[in-house]
Write a protein that holds these residues in place. Structure first.
Motif, PDB file in Angstrom:
ATOM      1  N   GLY A 188       0.819  -1.203   0.000  1.00 15.33           N
ATOM      2  CA  GLY A 188       0.000   0.000   0.000  1.00 15.33           C
ATOM      3  C   GLY A 188       0.850   1.249   0.000  1.00 15.33           C
ATOM      4  N   SER A 189       0.196   2.399   0.173  1.00 17.24           N
ATOM      5  CA  SER A 189       0.872   3.685   0.250  1.00 17.24           C
ATOM      6  C   SER A 189       0.571   4.308   1.609  1.00 17.24           C
ATOM      7  CB  SER A 189       0.384   4.620  -0.860  1.00 17.24           C
ATOM      8  OG  SER A 189       0.650   4.073  -2.134  1.00 17.24           O
ATOM      9  N   ALA A 190       1.551   4.905   2.202  1.00 13.18           N
ATOM     10  CA  ALA A 190       1.400   5.462   3.542  1.00 13.18           C
ATOM     11  C   ALA A 190       0.423   6.635   3.541  1.00 13.18           C
ATOM     12  CB  ALA A 190       2.754   5.915   4.076  1.00 13.18           C
ATOM     13  N   ARG A 191      -0.593   6.546   4.413  1.00 17.90           N
ATOM     14  CA  ARG A 191      -1.482   7.671   4.635  1.00 17.90           C
ATOM     15  C   ARG A 191      -0.752   8.706   5.475  1.00 17.90           C
ATOM     16  NH1 ARG A 191      -5.140   6.664   7.953  1.00 17.90           N
ATOM     17  NH2 ARG A 191      -4.204   4.781   8.826  1.00 17.90           N
ATOM     18  N   ALA A 192      -1.303   9.907   5.538  1.00 19.93           N
ATOM     19  CA  ALA A 192      -0.620  11.003   6.229  1.00 19.93           C
ATOM     20  C   ALA A 192      -0.289  10.638   7.674  1.00 19.93           C
ATOM     21  CB  ALA A 192      -1.473  12.272   6.172  1.00 19.93           C
ATOM     22  N   ASP A 193      -1.254  10.050   8.403  1.00 24.36           N
ATOM     23  CA  ASP A 193      -1.020   9.706   9.807  1.00 24.36           C
ATOM     24  C   ASP A 193       0.071   8.654   9.957  1.00 24.36           C
ATOM     25  OD1 ASP A 193      -2.950  11.483  10.469  1.00 24.36           O
ATOM     26  OD2 ASP A 193      -4.506  10.004  10.929  1.00 24.36           O
ATOM     27  N   ASP A 194      -0.003   7.598   9.114  1.00 28.34           N
ATOM     28  CA  ASP A 194       1.006   6.547   9.172  1.00 28.34           C
ATOM     29  C   ASP A 194       2.380   7.093   8.799  1.00 28.34           C
ATOM     30  OD1 ASP A 194      -0.808   4.587   9.902  1.00 28.34           O
ATOM     31  OD2 ASP A 194      -1.285   4.081   7.828  1.00 28.34           O
ATOM     32  N   ALA A 195       2.424   7.926   7.773  1.00 28.92           N
ATOM     33  CA  ALA A 195       3.700   8.478   7.313  1.00 28.92           C
ATOM     34  C   ALA A 195       4.373   9.278   8.421  1.00 28.92           C
ATOM     35  CB  ALA A 195       3.468   9.362   6.087  1.00 28.92           C
ATOM     36  N   LYS A 196       3.594  10.062   9.146  1.00 26.70           N
ATOM     37  CA  LYS A 196       4.163  10.867  10.226  1.00 26.70           C
ATOM     38  C   LYS A 196       4.721   9.977  11.329  1.00 26.70           C
ATOM     39  CE  LYS A 196       3.001  14.584  13.454  1.00 26.70           C
ATOM     40  NZ  LYS A 196       1.937  15.514  13.923  1.00 26.70           N
ATOM     41  N   GLU A 197       3.967   8.938  11.684  1.00 26.74           N
ATOM     42  CA  GLU A 197       4.403   8.057  12.772  1.00 26.74           C
ATOM     43  C   GLU A 197       5.620   7.231  12.383  1.00 26.74           C
ATOM     44  OE1 GLU A 197       2.400   4.932  15.945  1.00 26.74           O
ATOM     45  OE2 GLU A 197       1.166   6.152  14.619  1.00 26.74           O
ATOM     46  N   LEU A 198       5.721   6.882  11.086  1.00 30.36           N
ATOM     47  CA  LEU A 198       6.817   6.036  10.623  1.00 30.36           C
ATOM     48  C   LEU A 198       7.986   6.849  10.073  1.00 30.36           C
ATOM     49  CD1 LEU A 198       4.748   3.259   8.804  1.00 30.36           C
ATOM     50  CD2 LEU A 198       5.813   3.139  11.070  1.00 30.36           C
ATOM     51  N   ASP A 199       7.897   8.173  10.169  1.00 28.40           N
ATOM     52  CA  ASP A 199       8.951   9.055   9.663  1.00 28.40           C
ATOM     53  C   ASP A 199       9.172   8.832   8.167  1.00 28.40           C
ATOM     54  OD1 ASP A 199      10.880  11.031   9.755  1.00 28.40           O
ATOM     55  OD2 ASP A 199      12.497   9.659  10.239  1.00 28.40           O
ATOM     56  N   GLY A 218     -17.283 -15.465  15.946  1.00 27.20           N
ATOM     57  CA  GLY A 218     -17.298 -14.307  15.059  1.00 27.20           C
ATOM     58  C   GLY A 218     -16.020 -13.501  15.160  1.00 27.20           C
ATOM     59  N   THR A 219     -15.981 -12.383  14.462  1.00 21.54           N
ATOM     60  CA  THR A 219     -14.807 -11.523  14.471  1.00 21.54           C
ATOM     61  C   THR A 219     -14.813 -10.677  15.736  1.00 21.54           C
ATOM     62  OG1 THR A 219     -14.819 -11.419  12.052  1.00 21.54           O
ATOM     63  CG2 THR A 219     -13.540  -9.747  13.215  1.00 21.54           C
ATOM     64  N   ALA A 220     -13.815 -10.890  16.599  1.00 26.32           N
ATOM     65  CA  ALA A 220     -13.743 -10.183  17.871  1.00 26.32           C
ATOM     66  C   ALA A 220     -12.928  -8.898  17.777  1.00 26.32           C
ATOM     67  CB  ALA A 220     -13.144 -11.082  18.939  1.00 26.32           C
ATOM     68  N   ALA A 221     -11.994  -8.841  16.850  1.00 23.38           N
ATOM     69  CA  ALA A 221     -11.143  -7.662  16.688  1.00 23.38           C
ATOM     70  C   ALA A 221     -10.426  -7.756  15.345  1.00 23.38           C
ATOM     71  CB  ALA A 221     -10.127  -7.548  17.822  1.00 23.38           C
ATOM     72  N   ILE A 222     -10.018  -6.614  14.846  1.00 25.20           N
ATOM     73  CA  ILE A 222      -9.260  -6.568  13.593  1.00 25.20           C
ATOM     74  C   ILE A 222      -8.063  -5.642  13.780  1.00 25.20           C
ATOM     75  CG2 ILE A 222      -9.262  -5.785  11.198  1.00 25.20           C
ATOM     76  CD1 ILE A 222     -12.104  -6.723  10.960  1.00 25.20           C
ATOM     77  N   SER A 223      -6.902  -6.147  13.410  1.00 29.25           N
ATOM     78  CA  SER A 223      -5.670  -5.361  13.467  1.00 29.25           C
ATOM     79  C   SER A 223      -5.245  -4.981  12.055  1.00 29.25           C
ATOM     80  CB  SER A 223      -4.556  -6.180  14.134  1.00 29.25           C
ATOM     81  OG  SER A 223      -3.280  -5.668  13.799  1.00 29.25           O
ATOM     82  N   VAL A 224      -4.896  -3.707  11.875  1.00 26.20           N
ATOM     83  CA  VAL A 224      -4.321  -3.244  10.608  1.00 26.20           C
ATOM     84  C   VAL A 224      -2.951  -2.661  10.948  1.00 26.20           C
ATOM     85  CG1 VAL A 224      -4.558  -1.730   8.621  1.00 26.20           C
ATOM     86  CG2 VAL A 224      -6.600  -2.738   9.671  1.00 26.20           C
ATOM     87  N   ALA A 225      -1.908  -3.422  10.653  1.00 30.39           N
ATOM     88  CA  ALA A 225      -0.534  -3.023  10.973  1.00 30.39           C
ATOM     89  C   ALA A 225       0.175  -2.583   9.695  1.00 30.39           C
ATOM     90  CB  ALA A 225       0.217  -4.173  11.632  1.00 30.39           C
ATOM     91  N   THR A 226       0.769  -1.410   9.745  1.00 32.01           N
ATOM     92  CA  THR A 226       1.445  -0.832   8.584  1.00 32.01           C
ATOM     93  C   THR A 226       2.953  -0.843   8.814  1.00 32.01           C
ATOM     94  OG1 THR A 226      -0.455   0.614   8.174  1.00 32.01           O
ATOM     95  CG2 THR A 226       1.624   1.205   7.114  1.00 32.01           C
ATOM     96  N   TYR A 227       3.679  -1.544   7.946  1.00 35.95           N
ATOM     97  CA  TYR A 227       5.128  -1.671   8.058  1.00 35.95           C
ATOM     98  C   TYR A 227       5.822  -0.874   6.955  1.00 35.95           C
ATOM     99  CZ  TYR A 227       4.387  -5.606  11.216  1.00 35.95           C
ATOM    100  OH  TYR A 227       4.007  -6.381  12.268  1.00 35.95           O
ATOM    101  N   ARG A 228       6.968  -0.311   7.285  1.00 36.19           N
ATOM    102  CA  ARG A 228       7.764   0.382   6.275  1.00 36.19           C
ATOM    103  C   ARG A 228       8.288  -0.625   5.256  1.00 36.19           C
ATOM    104  NH1 ARG A 228      11.715   4.767   9.027  1.00 36.19           N
ATOM    105  NH2 ARG A 228      12.787   4.254   7.094  1.00 36.19           N
ATOM    106  N   ALA A 229       7.926  -0.436   3.999  1.00 36.43           N
ATOM    107  CA  ALA A 229       8.366  -1.377   2.969  1.00 36.43           C
ATOM    108  C   ALA A 229       9.856  -1.277   2.711  1.00 36.43           C
ATOM    109  CB  ALA A 229       7.592  -1.137   1.667  1.00 36.43           C
ATOM    110  N   ASP A 230      10.444  -0.113   2.984  1.00 32.13           N
ATOM    111  CA  ASP A 230      11.881   0.029   2.776  1.00 32.13           C
ATOM    112  C   ASP A 230      12.663  -0.637   3.892  1.00 32.13           C
ATOM    113  OD1 ASP A 230      10.930   2.030   4.587  1.00 32.13           O
ATOM    114  OD2 ASP A 230      12.867   3.017   4.444  1.00 32.13           O
TER     115      ASP A 230
END
Length: 253
Positions: A188-199, A218-230
């Motif tokens: 994916g592409s970093a959103r503004a919030d993610d980009a700021k947190e990941l520098d 059923g679905t109890a929780a969902i995690s969306v973790a964003t990792y730096r591709a570089d």
């Protein structure tokens, strides 16, 4: 046998330039060194700036380059080694979890998340924000969406906000018996919030790991973790865990 259409397609200019640039990075530049600006690079290699940008974007995606706020494009260090969910069936913040709770808020989740959680599209859920550091740099940011139904006794806990509230939500979540989880990974592409947190700069390539936690049928929780591709290279082993390796000879820590 005739030549297929795919075989007859010539190599794109930017792809050839990427190879040339990669060789130059190996022979002329050191880790952390700032590259000349786009105008100088385009003139040196005799290409249009649009072609150069495509090649630079590909090298960034492959972890060879980093675009840094207020600095420019630099030669990237080797990818950092971190372990990601070596246990397939564990709640967030179980033993050995290297994530740090940052905050917790109430918010309406994206519609796709709401559908998966079977909540109304206007119904707020608990959003736990966590971060992960490795070798002194941020490598991942996570949003964990938890509906009220998964933590029914949370109101009895006096932790209104911040990391304490996040930990309280996770403690209550642990009361449920985890029946399983499934995970997907996409570029994916970093959103503004993610980009700021990941520098990173907005739009920088990231790896998005989405995990669905199943409990009570059923679905109890969902995690969306964003990792730096570089920074991160994800590999899947026979154990089903996801790991990120520093290099061919360094196991994730």
């Amino acid at each position: 046998m005739g030549t297929t259409q795919l075989e007859s397609v010539p190599e794109p200019k930017y792809w050839h330039l990427k190879t040339v640039l990669s060789e130059a990075l190996d022979s002329e530049f050191s880790v952390g060194e700032i590259l000349p600006n786009e105008r100088e690079l385009a003139a040196r290699f005799g290409v249009a700036r649009a072609t150069l940008r495509q090649a630079l974007e590909q090298l960034e995606l492959e972890g060879r380059l980093q675009r840094r706020r207020g600095v420019g494009t630099t030669v990237a260090p080797p990818r950092v080694g971190v372990a990601v969910d070596t246990e397939r069936h564990a709640w967030p913040e179980a033993a050995g979890d290297a994530w740090q709770s940052v905050d917790c808020s109430r918010a309406v989740p994206p519609s796709a998340i709401a559908d998966a959680l079977a909540t109304g599209h206007e119904e707020p859920v608990h959003v736990v924000r966590r971060s992960r550091m490795s070798h002194g740099q941020p490598v991942a940011a996570e949003l964990l969406y938890v509906p009220d139904a998964s933590v029914p006794d949370l109101s009895a806990i006096d932790a209104p906000s911040g990391p304490a509230r996040a930990r309280a939500v996770l403690r209550e979540l642990h009361r449920l018996e985890l029946e399983g989880q499934d995970r997907s990974v996409e570029l994916g592409s970093a959103r503004a919030d993610d980009a700021k947190e990941l520098d990173r700069l907005p739009g920088a390539p990231v790896l998005v790991v989405t995990t669905r936690f199943v409990a009570q049928g059923g679905t109890a929780a969902i995690s969306v973790a964003t990792y730096r591709a570089d920074t991160c290279r994800l590999t899947f082993g026979d154990s089903g865990g996801v790991e990120i390796h520093h290099g061919p000879h360094r196991q994730a820590s």
